[in-house]
Scaffold this active site. Sequence first.
Site, PDB file in Angstrom:
ATOM      1  N   SER A 189     -27.668  15.596  -8.448  1.00  0.00           N
ATOM      2  CA  SER A 189     -26.301  15.146  -8.177  1.00  0.00           C
ATOM      3  C   SER A 189     -26.279  13.673  -7.767  1.00  0.00           C
ATOM      4  CB  SER A 189     -25.693  15.978  -7.042  1.00  0.00           C
ATOM      5  OG  SER A 189     -25.741  17.348  -7.339  1.00  0.00           O
TER       6      SER A 189
HETATM    7  N1  SAH Z   1     -28.801  20.449  -5.385  1.00  0.00           N
HETATM    8  C1  SAH Z   1     -29.381  19.920  -6.593  1.00  0.00           C
HETATM    9  C2  SAH Z   1     -28.372  19.885  -7.731  1.00  0.00           C
HETATM   10  C3  SAH Z   1     -28.941  20.525  -8.925  1.00  0.00           C
HETATM   11  S1  SAH Z   1     -27.848  20.884 -10.254  1.00  0.00           S
HETATM   12  C4  SAH Z   1     -30.005  18.563  -6.355  1.00  0.00           C
HETATM   13  O1  SAH Z   1     -29.864  18.027  -5.252  1.00  0.00           O
HETATM   14  O2  SAH Z   1     -30.672  18.056  -7.239  1.00  0.00           O
HETATM   15  C5  SAH Z   1     -27.469  22.593  -9.959  1.00  0.00           C
HETATM   16  C6  SAH Z   1     -28.620  23.558  -9.948  1.00  0.00           C
HETATM   17  O3  SAH Z   1     -28.057  24.864  -9.741  1.00  0.00           O
HETATM   18  C7  SAH Z   1     -29.415  23.672 -11.242  1.00  0.00           C
HETATM   19  O4  SAH Z   1     -30.764  23.463 -10.976  1.00  0.00           O
HETATM   20  C8  SAH Z   1     -29.145  25.096 -11.727  1.00  0.00           C
HETATM   21  O5  SAH Z   1     -30.243  25.689 -12.383  1.00  0.00           O
HETATM   22  C9  SAH Z   1     -28.824  25.807 -10.431  1.00  0.00           C
HETATM   23  N2  SAH Z   1     -28.048  27.034 -10.525  1.00  0.00           N
HETATM   24  C10 SAH Z   1     -26.990  27.315 -11.337  1.00  0.00           C
HETATM   25  N3  SAH Z   1     -26.528  28.580 -11.126  1.00  0.00           N
HETATM   26  C11 SAH Z   1     -27.323  29.110 -10.138  1.00  0.00           C
HETATM   27  C12 SAH Z   1     -27.380  30.376  -9.493  1.00  0.00           C
HETATM   28  N4  SAH Z   1     -26.550  31.376  -9.810  1.00  0.00           N
HETATM   29  N5  SAH Z   1     -28.311  30.572  -8.545  1.00  0.00           N
HETATM   30  C13 SAH Z   1     -29.192  29.585  -8.215  1.00  0.00           C
HETATM   31  N6  SAH Z   1     -29.204  28.377  -8.805  1.00  0.00           N
HETATM   32  C14 SAH Z   1     -28.282  28.128  -9.759  1.00  0.00           C
END
Ligand code: SAH
Length: 225
Positions: free
Chosen positions: A76
Site C-alpha cells: 500500500s
Molecule cells: N498490508 C499489506 C497490503 C497488501 S495488499 C502491506 O502493507 O503491504 C493486500 C493483501 O491482502 C494481499 O497480499 C492479499 O493476498 C491479501 N488478502 C486478500 N484477501 C485476503 C483474505 N481473505 N485473507 C487474508 N489475506 C487476504
Amino acid sequence: MHFKQKSSDAGNTVDNYRHRGLRVKLANELRRKGIHDEKVLRAISIIPRHFMLDKAFEEWAYKDMAFPIEANQTISMPYTVALQSQLLEVKRGEKILEIGTGSGYQAAILHALGAKVYTIERQRLLFERTNKLFEMMNLHAIRVLYGDGFTGAARFAPFDKIVVTAGSATFPDNLFDQLKIGGIMVIPLGRQDQKMMRYFKITDKSKRLEDYGSCAFVPMLAGKV
Ligand code: SAH
C-alpha cells in the site's frame, strides 16, 4: 530500533543514513498531506520500507506510491498505511489483527507503534516470504498466520483493533465478532467504489461508523491459495 538483515538473496540488506534521510522526508510529506499522529510519523521514519521491495526498486521505496509485490499484490501507499494506522489510534500493548499481510509493511508499522500484532495472509508465497523477512529483521514478535482473513483468528481473539488491508465487498461480520467491545475496525469497503470506513464497536449489537472517503485496494478474497 536498528534493522540489519542477516542475509538475503533477493531483498535489500542495508539500511543506511541515506535511507533514513529519505524516510524523514517521507514522514514530512505525509504530515503535509494531513497525517497528524506524530507516533505514526515516527514509525514511518523508523521502518525500512525498502526491505519490503526487490532491490531493483529500492529507489521507489520512499515515494508515496503503491508498488507491485509478488503474487499480483501491492504494498500500500505510505499515506494509506499511515492513515489506517492513525485511524486505529494504537496504544502500546494493544492486540491488533491485520488482514492481508502482503509485504509486511503495515504490520511492521503497527509493531513499531507498540502493538502486539497478528497478521493473516491467504497467499502462501507471500506468507512465507514475509515470515522470512520478519525473521531477518528480528521482528519475531509479529505473528504471521496463513489463512483466510474472513474467518479471522478465533484462537487469538478478542482483539483491541482490527485493520483490513484488502477491499471487502461486504461487511465481514465474523471478523467484527472477534473485536472487543470498545474496539475499532478500519476497513476499505465496497465493490467498485471502495470507501475507507472506521467502525467503533459500541456493544455486541451496535456499532458506529465513520467514512474517510475513496480508496483503492486489491480485493479481499475468500479461501487460501
Ligand atoms: N498490508 C499489506 C497490503 C497488501 S495488499 C502491506 O502493507 O503491504 C493486500 C493483501 O491482502 C494481499 O497480499 C492479499 O493476498 C491479501 N488478502 C486478500 N484477501 C485476503 C483474505 N481473505 N485473507 C487474508 N489475506 C487476504
